[in-house]
Scaffold this motif. Structure first.
Motif, PDB file in Angstrom:
ATOM      1  N   TRP A  35       8.668  -0.878   9.457  1.00 49.88           N
ATOM      2  CA  TRP A  35       8.813   0.218   8.506  1.00 49.88           C
ATOM      3  C   TRP A  35       7.891   1.342   8.905  1.00 49.88           C
ATOM      4  O   TRP A  35       6.749   1.124   9.292  1.00 49.88           O
ATOM      5  N   GLN A  37       5.508   4.516   8.001  1.00 45.85           N
ATOM      6  CA  GLN A  37       4.546   4.711   6.914  1.00 45.85           C
ATOM      7  C   GLN A  37       5.220   5.383   5.712  1.00 45.85           C
ATOM      8  O   GLN A  37       4.941   5.036   4.569  1.00 45.85           O
ATOM      9  N   GLN A  39       8.459   5.169   4.809  1.00 43.68           N
ATOM     10  CA  GLN A  39       9.313   4.193   4.138  1.00 43.68           C
ATOM     11  C   GLN A  39       8.468   3.245   3.307  1.00 43.68           C
ATOM     12  O   GLN A  39       8.833   2.901   2.179  1.00 43.68           O
ATOM     13  N   ARG A  40       7.347   2.821   3.849  1.00 43.83           N
ATOM     14  CA  ARG A  40       6.451   1.923   3.119  1.00 43.83           C
ATOM     15  C   ARG A  40       5.903   2.616   1.874  1.00 43.83           C
ATOM     16  O   ARG A  40       5.845   2.033   0.793  1.00 43.83           O
ATOM     17  N   TYR A  43       8.573   2.817  -0.783  1.00 40.14           N
ATOM     18  CA  TYR A  43       8.747   1.469  -1.340  1.00 40.14           C
ATOM     19  C   TYR A  43       7.622   1.146  -2.330  1.00 40.14           C
ATOM     20  O   TYR A  43       7.871   0.684  -3.441  1.00 40.14           O
ATOM     21  N   LEU A  44       6.394   1.417  -1.943  1.00 40.11           N
ATOM     22  CA  LEU A  44       5.250   1.118  -2.812  1.00 40.11           C
ATOM     23  C   LEU A  44       5.288   1.941  -4.095  1.00 40.11           C
ATOM     24  O   LEU A  44       4.988   1.432  -5.177  1.00 40.11           O
ATOM     25  N   ASP A 127      -1.905   0.581   2.291  1.00 38.86           N
ATOM     26  CA  ASP A 127      -0.994   0.880   1.183  1.00 38.86           C
ATOM     27  C   ASP A 127      -1.259   2.289   0.648  1.00 38.86           C
ATOM     28  O   ASP A 127      -0.327   3.078   0.459  1.00 38.86           O
ATOM     29  N   ALA A 130      -0.126   4.963   2.999  1.00 39.35           N
ATOM     30  CA  ALA A 130       1.333   5.090   2.997  1.00 39.35           C
ATOM     31  C   ALA A 130       1.798   5.880   1.773  1.00 39.35           C
ATOM     32  O   ALA A 130       2.681   6.750   1.884  1.00 39.35           O
TER      33      ALA A 130
END
Length: 163
Positions: A35, A37, A39-40, A43-44, A127, A130
């Motif tokens: 993934w 950064q 996309q992550r 998502y997060l 996290d 991202a």
């Protein structure tokens, strides 16, 4: 007349050929790309519930809010013994910070309820970076959320009232 004997491979030989074919197919198959950064971060933002408060009408519309509105804050207040707080426009906030400032802010902010600051502090640096990258990629948009209203002062707009 002599019949030629057909060569029949043994079960072991067939098993070996099958195993080799599977092994070759697995090594020849392209590996899934990691993934990015962004996309992550996207998502997060979704699974951590950031949009639930920081995107106008996100919960009321079952998450069906155009991404251009994500993380632009909200004028719906959250009122309780602490006063009335409003979800920050994270796109404006992060537009004014570099990545290191964001990490420091995320680790040391003193938010008021109902912000789940403990969840943000539990995130890894990767996290948080991202989320920063994704939020910054959306660009600055929207207006600043209304200012905090201290206890005992009535908020001007709609609020969710806590006991």
């Amino acid at each position: 007349m002599m019949m030629k004997k057909k060569h029949m491979p043994s079960f072991a030989a067939l098993l070996l050929v099958s195993a080799c074919t599977v092994a070759l197919a697995e090594t020849a198959a392209p590996a899934k790309a990691p993934w990015s950064q962004l996309q992550r971060g996207r998502y997060l933002v979704q699974i951590a519930g950031c949009n639930d408060c920081h995107t106008p009408n996100y919960v009321q519309q079952n998450g069906k809010v155009h991404e251009k509105l994500w993380l632009t804050g909200d004028a719906l207040g959250w009122s309780g013994p602490w006063g009335t707080t409003y979800p920050t426009n994270l796109r404006l906030l992060l537009a004014g910070m570099n990545e290191q400032q964001w990490l420091t802010h995320a680790r040391h902010m003193e938010p008021r309820p109902p912000m789940p600051w403990f969840n943000v502090r539990a995130m890894t640096d990767a996290d948080l970076k991202a989320i920063y990258a994704y939020t910054r990629s959306l660009g600055a948009a929207g207006a600043a959320a209304p200012a905090y209203v201290p206890p005992g002062t009535k908020a001007a707009g709609p609020v969710v009232q806590f006991p």
